[in-house]
Design an enzyme around this catalytic site. Structure first.
Site, PDB file in Angstrom:
ATOM      1  N   GLY A  12      49.474  39.717  34.596  1.00 47.02           N
ATOM      2  CA  GLY A  12      48.173  39.739  33.919  1.00 47.02           C
ATOM      3  C   GLY A  12      47.389  38.437  33.923  1.00 47.02           C
ATOM      4  N   SER A  13      47.686  37.521  34.839  1.00 48.63           N
ATOM      5  CA  SER A  13      46.899  36.276  34.855  1.00 48.63           C
ATOM      6  C   SER A  13      45.441  36.564  35.242  1.00 48.63           C
ATOM      7  CB  SER A  13      47.520  35.236  35.786  1.00 48.63           C
ATOM      8  OG  SER A  13      47.430  35.635  37.126  1.00 48.63           O
ATOM      9  N   ASN A  14      45.224  37.514  36.125  1.00 49.72           N
ATOM     10  CA  ASN A  14      43.841  37.880  36.467  1.00 49.72           C
ATOM     11  C   ASN A  14      43.157  38.603  35.321  1.00 49.72           C
ATOM     12  OD1 ASN A  14      42.970  37.235  39.388  1.00 49.72           O
ATOM     13  ND2 ASN A  14      45.119  37.853  39.546  1.00 49.72           N
ATOM     14  N   LYS A  59      53.565  62.677  34.605  1.00 47.72           N
ATOM     15  CA  LYS A  59      53.524  63.393  35.897  1.00 47.72           C
ATOM     16  C   LYS A  59      52.118  63.894  36.232  1.00 47.72           C
ATOM     17  CE  LYS A  59      58.338  64.474  36.041  1.00 47.72           C
ATOM     18  NZ  LYS A  59      59.208  65.076  35.066  1.00 47.72           N
ATOM     19  N   ILE A  87      45.031  54.867  43.297  1.00 41.05           N
ATOM     20  CA  ILE A  87      44.117  55.665  42.472  1.00 41.05           C
ATOM     21  C   ILE A  87      43.874  56.993  43.199  1.00 41.05           C
ATOM     22  CG2 ILE A  87      41.812  55.763  41.427  1.00 41.05           C
ATOM     23  CD1 ILE A  87      43.299  53.500  40.168  1.00 41.05           C
ATOM     24  N   HIS A 103      42.829  41.357  46.116  1.00 40.92           N
ATOM     25  CA  HIS A 103      44.079  41.301  46.868  1.00 40.92           C
ATOM     26  C   HIS A 103      44.290  39.871  47.379  1.00 40.92           C
ATOM     27  CE1 HIS A 103      47.431  42.947  49.059  1.00 40.92           C
ATOM     28  NE2 HIS A 103      47.046  42.249  50.106  1.00 40.92           N
TER      29      HIS A 103
END
Ligand code: GRF
Length: 181
Positions: A12-14, A59, A87, A103
């Site tokens: 979670g640094s971003n 699920k 997604i 990315h």
């Protein structure tokens, strides 16, 4: 002010950089798919609401559950920051061109996990980050921003990773602010 949801699965640094760097957008909530992810601690400290669902437990209802969270907060944009799932169509259709990912490589080179390490092992000289729209594929959506740097000769893998993350933390919030204008 645009409302964004951040999806993250890990450190979670971003996420933290996006929360702290918010000027033209506000972070409505964090969606996390892993109960033990450190990003949840960060969200609590920063007073950002957290919503959680697990694909293993939920699920078929996993996507519906995410859609219900997005509806609850009525967000304009979904920002992925170390989110480790693809997604699926249901969400992609509803948020066409409104899902962004970062990315840690110069895509289309080195999609998927361990991108910095792969580039390092392949003796690449140029490293960097890519911000792109999200489609069904793994890091395959349209590229909208890239920033690169040349690795110094003596940089270790760790040095290189740090340099990439510094770029991410600087340019991701900057980019989302610009997009939110
Ligand atoms: C970042 O390198 C990001 O580019 C990639 O996953 C990593 C997440 O790191 N998609 P963090 O959880 O934000 O620290």
């Amino acid at each position: 002010m645009k409302k964004i949801a951040i999806f993250a699965s890990g450190n979670g640094s971003n996420f933290e950089a996006l929360v702290k760097g918010a000027k033209k957008y506000e972070v409505s909530f964090l969606f996390c798919d892993r109960k033990d992810a450190f990003v949840i601690e960060r969200a609590k400290k920063l007073n950002i609401p957290v919503r959680y669902a697990s694909i293993i437990v939920e699920k078929d209802k996993f996507e519906e559950k995410i859609l219900s969270f997005l509806k609850e907060f009525n967000v304009d944009l979904i920002v992925l920051a170390g989110y480790m799932k693809l997604i699926k169509r249901k969400i992609l259709n509803k948020y066409k061109n409104k899902i962004i990912n970062i990315h840690p490589s110069l895509l289309p080179k080195y999609p998927g996990a361990n991108a910095i390490e792969q580039a390092f092992m392949a003796n690449e000289k140029e490293f960097g980050i890519t911000i792109h729209f999200v489609d069904e594929g793994m890091d395959t959506g349209q590229i909208i921003f890239q920033k690169s740097f040349s690795k110094s000769k003596n940089d270790s893998l760790e040095d290189t990773e740090n340099k990439v993350h510094i770029l991410e933390h600087k340019y991701y919030p900057k980019f989302i602010n610009k997009l939110s204008k």
